[in-house]
Write a protein that holds these residues in place. Structure first.
Motif, short mmCIF file in Angstrom:
data_model
loop_
_atom_site.label_atom_id
_atom_site.label_comp_id
_atom_site.label_asym_id
_atom_site.label_seq_id
_atom_site.Cartn_x
_atom_site.Cartn_y
_atom_site.Cartn_z
N ALA A 117 0.84 -1.21 0.00
CA ALA A 117 0.00 0.00 0.00
C ALA A 117 0.87 1.26 0.00
O ALA A 117 0.58 2.24 -0.70
CB ALA A 117 -0.93 -0.01 1.21
N LYS A 118 1.95 1.24 0.78
CA LYS A 118 2.85 2.39 0.80
C LYS A 118 3.54 2.55 -0.56
O LYS A 118 3.70 3.67 -1.05
CB LYS A 118 3.89 2.22 1.92
CG LYS A 118 3.30 2.31 3.31
CD LYS A 118 4.36 2.51 4.37
CE LYS A 118 5.19 1.25 4.56
NZ LYS A 118 6.21 1.43 5.64
N ASN A 119 3.92 1.43 -1.16
CA ASN A 119 4.58 1.50 -2.47
C ASN A 119 3.63 2.02 -3.56
O ASN A 119 4.07 2.71 -4.47
CB ASN A 119 5.11 0.12 -2.87
CG ASN A 119 6.45 -0.18 -2.22
OD1 ASN A 119 7.25 0.71 -2.00
ND2 ASN A 119 6.68 -1.45 -1.91
N ILE A 120 2.35 1.68 -3.46
CA ILE A 120 1.38 2.17 -4.43
C ILE A 120 1.28 3.69 -4.33
O ILE A 120 1.22 4.39 -5.34
CB ILE A 120 0.01 1.49 -4.20
CG1 ILE A 120 0.09 0.03 -4.65
CG2 ILE A 120 -1.09 2.22 -4.95
CD1 ILE A 120 -1.11 -0.81 -4.28
N GLY A 121 1.27 4.20 -3.09
CA GLY A 121 1.29 5.65 -2.91
C GLY A 121 2.56 6.26 -3.46
O GLY A 121 2.53 7.31 -4.12
N LEU A 122 3.70 5.63 -3.19
CA LEU A 122 4.98 6.13 -3.68
C LEU A 122 5.06 6.11 -5.21
O LEU A 122 5.70 6.96 -5.81
CB LEU A 122 6.13 5.29 -3.09
CG LEU A 122 6.44 5.52 -1.61
CD1 LEU A 122 7.38 4.45 -1.09
CD2 LEU A 122 7.06 6.91 -1.40
N GLN A 123 4.38 5.12 -5.81
CA GLN A 123 4.37 5.03 -7.27
C GLN A 123 3.72 6.28 -7.88
O GLN A 123 4.18 6.81 -8.90
CB GLN A 123 3.59 3.78 -7.70
CG GLN A 123 3.89 3.31 -9.11
CD GLN A 123 5.11 2.42 -9.16
OE1 GLN A 123 6.16 2.75 -8.60
NE2 GLN A 123 4.99 1.29 -9.83
N TYR A 124 2.67 6.76 -7.23
CA TYR A 124 2.02 7.99 -7.71
C TYR A 124 2.95 9.19 -7.54
O TYR A 124 3.03 10.07 -8.41
CB TYR A 124 0.72 8.23 -6.96
CG TYR A 124 0.05 9.53 -7.32
CD1 TYR A 124 -0.71 9.64 -8.49
CD2 TYR A 124 0.20 10.66 -6.52
CE1 TYR A 124 -1.30 10.84 -8.85
CE2 TYR A 124 -0.40 11.86 -6.87
CZ TYR A 124 -1.15 11.96 -8.02
OH TYR A 124 -1.74 13.15 -8.38
#
Length: 292
Positions: free
Chosen positions: A248-255
């Motif tokens: 979930a944190k990585n998905i945010g970081l991807q944005y």
């Protein structure tokens, strides 16, 4: 009769399908009035099979005069990353989990009922299979609305401008253990969050999910051995946590990285955590005050 140029995209097991409208003549006759009126825009649509017929349910929203949907490119953004899965239905970058236990329980129950009726082979059994499908659909719709509302509440409480999901185009490949009900539910959940979030001026977006489950959200090291089922342990820095929370944190970081590459004038973007945020480099930024 007239064919409208308007198109909606209801969800199916294999993704969204395009549907053109064939509407009655008369610009003041619903639904022609709303489809042809530029002051209304489509929000979402879905297909429902009932009593041998297919029904398309489409919702529309009136665009108020002077409404501005785009935000300033220089405005600070805080995003809520959301990971979807079979065991934990949804996990937010703030550390909030939505269990899939209830969803999976009823999925199995309805599968058993359909299986028993199929073995009977009678006309009565066939009719009841349709009823089981309608009950399953209705129960899941209520559950998905609840999860969508709670995700939005989490974003509002965390003062987020965006809710970020992984791109669902290849969700079957990314989550091979997902059943068709999961695939449908993930896409449905995103649609609900997308249109409900607008009321709070929050935008729902999707990002490339590649390596979000294998990448360490702390140091960025990416390796297949980092994740083992629901556990995540970075082979480089030793960071340990629940694998879906790390994703979930990585998905945010991807944005964040996507915005950085978009040359948007250097507007700061952070991923919201339970306490503090992550910046585009993956560095932890504590709350502004110790009492936060």
């Amino acid at each position: 009769m007239q064919r409208s140029t308007a198109t909606t995209y209801p969800s199916t097991v294999d993704g969204r399908v395009a549907c053109d409208y064939i509407l009655p003549d008369g610009s003041e006759t619903p639904p022609t009035k709303y489809v042809s009126d530029g002051d209304f825009e489509f929000r979402m649509a879905h297909l429902q099979y009932r009593d041998g017929d297919w029904y398309l349910h489409a919702s529309m929203r009136k665009v108020e005069a002077g409404e501005e949907s785009s935000e300033s490119e220089s405005e600070h953004r805080t995003v809520l990353g959301v990971d979807l899965g079979v065991n934990s239905f949804a996990v937010a970058s703030t550390g909030r989990f939505w269990s899939a236990d209830e969803f999976n329980h009823w999925r199995r129950e309805y599968e058993k009922r359909r299986g028993s009726l199929q073995q009977c082979g009678s006309r009565y059994a066939h009719e009841n299979i349709e009823n089981v499908g309608q009950k399953e659909y209705g129960r899941f719709e209520i559950h998905l609305h609840t999860v969508a509302n709670e995700i939005i509440e989490e974003a509002v409480e965390s003062d987020c401008s965006h809710i970020v999901f992984e791109d669902l185009t290849h969700i079957r490949k990314n989550i091979p253990e997902a059943m068709w009900q999961h695939v449908w539910a993930f896409r449905r959940l995103y649609e609900y969050v997308e249109y409900k979030a607008e009321e709070h001026r929050i935008e729902a977006v999707q990002v490339d999910p590649r390596n979000t489950s294998k990448r360490c959200s702390t140091c960025g090291f990416t390796h297949d051995d980092n994740r083992h089922q629901e556990s995540f342990e970075c082979q480089k820095c030793g960071y340990e946590n629940h694998a879906d929370y790390n994703a979930a944190k990585n998905i945010g970081l991807q944005y964040l990285r996507r915005r950085q590459n978009a040359n948007d004038g250097g507007a700061p973007v952070d991923v919201r955590l339970n306490r503090g945020t992550l910046n585009v480099s993956g560095e932890y930024v504590p709350p502004a005050s110790t009492g936060a």
